[in-house]
Design an enzyme around this catalytic site. Sequence first.
Site, PDB file in Angstrom:
ATOM      1  N   PRO A 133      41.702  45.262  48.676  1.00  0.00           N
ATOM      2  CA  PRO A 133      41.395  44.070  47.881  1.00  0.00           C
ATOM      3  C   PRO A 133      39.909  43.943  47.568  1.00  0.00           C
ATOM      4  CG  PRO A 133      42.781  43.549  49.768  1.00  0.00           C
ATOM      5  CD  PRO A 133      42.274  44.931  49.968  1.00  0.00           C
ATOM      6  N   GLU A 134      39.571  43.978  46.284  1.00  0.00           N
ATOM      7  CA  GLU A 134      38.211  43.727  45.816  1.00  0.00           C
ATOM      8  C   GLU A 134      38.252  42.414  45.030  1.00  0.00           C
ATOM      9  OE1 GLU A 134      36.590  47.207  43.869  1.00  0.00           O
ATOM     10  OE2 GLU A 134      37.805  48.559  45.069  1.00  0.00           O
TER      11      GLU A 134
END
Length: 274
Positions: free
Chosen positions: A2-3
């Site tokens: 997750p960015e």
Amino acid sequence: MPELPEVETIRRQLEPALTGRTITGVDVVDETVVDKKKAADFRSRIGGRNITALERRGKYLLFMLGSDDALVIHLRMTGRVSHLPRGTNGPDRKHLRLVINFEDGSALALHDSRRFGRALFLNAADAGAYWERLGPEPLERSFTAAKLAAILANSRRPVKSLLMDQSKVAGIGNIYADEALFAAGIRPERRACDVSASEAQSLCREIKATLRLAIRKEGSSIDTYRGAYGAPGSFQDSFKVHRRQGEPCPRCGQAIEKTRIGGRGTYLCSACQK
DNA sequence: CGTTAGCCCTGCTGGC
DNA sequence: TGCCAGCAGGGCTAAC
């Protein structure tokens, strides 16, 4: 992993359901997720609190609790948050780390196979110093080409390393660094200070465009990422270079190469990126 | 101060 | 087919 786009997607998904909820119970299934010494404090500090808003800073997801206190979650590599309506279960019991119960019978679950994800209670008094560690938000209007150029100008590190350094720019990880640098036609190993003003302008534009499109596609589901209700994102279908080693460059047809920069797998087209 | 190496973790991949 | 060493990597800390 997750960015910014994945965390923003989760924030948007949870916002309508969790705003106004009251925390009625906290089940710290795995104390490493909150730091063992702070587990009791974590429970007592968020118990009974009301969620007033959902925010995001870089890759951090913030559940505002009033008085500028916040419950902060970072998913790191393999963390997943799920909002579970009353009477439903999360994706798997084995990797369950934290459950937060609400007054309406629903719950928020944090799952993480690798146990890198973290949750913490952030006191309003500590918030300033905590967020000061992070660089600017790349999607803010104030994040301009001039600002990016100034960040790049005083470092001899590879430009990709700078983009991924959360104290320089917040929210960009391996996927979006590779994609933005390809879109801007810049080789990731270039010294940051050697990137010209016009290249910085292009890079700034492509960072924003890449992140915005990825948010519209609800993030990238290449490994374990799923949204808060289990739905995968689809930006992985738009990858031009990331994880496409050996495949033809969509722009020139030359095979995509893989190298390592700053210990991270890096994908690029050596013909299109100068 | 700027920069880099090592560590935390465990599912998955690749080589045999 | 089955086994297992080694890879993957965000962010923190130590060390250069």
